[in-house]
Design an enzyme around this catalytic site. Structure first.
Site, short mmCIF file in Angstrom:
data_model
loop_
_atom_site.label_atom_id
_atom_site.label_comp_id
_atom_site.label_asym_id
_atom_site.label_seq_id
_atom_site.Cartn_x
_atom_site.Cartn_y
_atom_site.Cartn_z
N CYS A 139 0.95 -1.19 0.07
CA CYS A 139 -0.03 0.00 0.09
C CYS A 139 0.89 1.20 -0.04
CB CYS A 139 -0.93 -0.01 1.23
SG CYS A 139 -0.13 -0.23 2.77
N GLU A 160 -7.37 8.31 4.86
CA GLU A 160 -7.24 8.03 3.56
C GLU A 160 -8.40 7.98 2.95
OE1 GLU A 160 -2.58 6.95 3.69
OE2 GLU A 160 -4.11 5.34 3.62
#
EC number: 5.3.3.2
Length: 179
Positions: free
Chosen positions: A66, A113
């Site tokens: 990620c 996020e």
């Protein structure tokens, strides 16, 4: 090495500016990110253990990779780039879904996020970047779910959030009933 910027976004994922990554995490500002899950032909998910040198969540287990998109980079391009940088291989990815989450860390930083979750298939052995990854393993979805429940401190804060959504995505039919 120059610190990378993250793409600040609104809740509709429209870019509203750039900010150095560390500053965005210190201020808990919403920014674009992605999470890649790699699965093999047995239906197992490749997990990575973050390197001991990482500034947050060192040595914890998490999804295959990620990170954050760069300005002008598509979600899929970013996922492929980071997969190669961290795990040493490339494969086709498809975007599954996106969602917003917020996860604070012990060190005062916060991940806030809009995460684009992607999946790919790979059956080989990764070539780990030791600056990013300490170890890796394949695990069945049910085993991951059980291990997170039994050993939550072994996993990153964001992975526990994202895995639940990924698991539901793969195991629930569109009508909301289990498959």
């Amino acid at each position: 090495m120059k610190e990378e910027n993250v793409i600040l976004v609104n809740e509709a994922d429209e870019p509203i500016g750039l900010m150095p990554k560390m500053e965005a995490h210190e201020k808990a500002v919403l920014h674009r990110a992605f999470s890649v899950f790699i699965m093999n032909e047995k239906g197992e998910t490749m997990l990575q253990q973050r390197a001991a040198s990482k500034y947050h969540s060192p040595m914890l287990w998490t999804n295959t990779c990620c990170s954050h998109q760069r300005e002008g980079e598509s979600n899929l391009e970013a996922g492929k780039r980071r997969l190669k940088e961290e795990m040493g291989f490339t494969t086709e990815l498809k975007q599954l879904f996106s969602f917003i989450y917020k996860a604070p860390f012990d060190n005062g930083l916060t991940e806030h996020e809009l995460d684009h979750v992607m999946m790919g298939v790979y059956n080989g052995t990764p070539n780990l970047n030791p600056n990013e990854v300490a170890d890796w393993k394949w695990m069945a979805l049910e085993d991951i779910k059980e291990d997170i429940s039994n050993n939550p401190d072994c996993y990153t804060a964001w992975f526990k959030i994202i895995f639940e959504k990924f698991y539901d995505y793969l195991t629930l039919k569109p009508d909301g009933n289990e498959s």
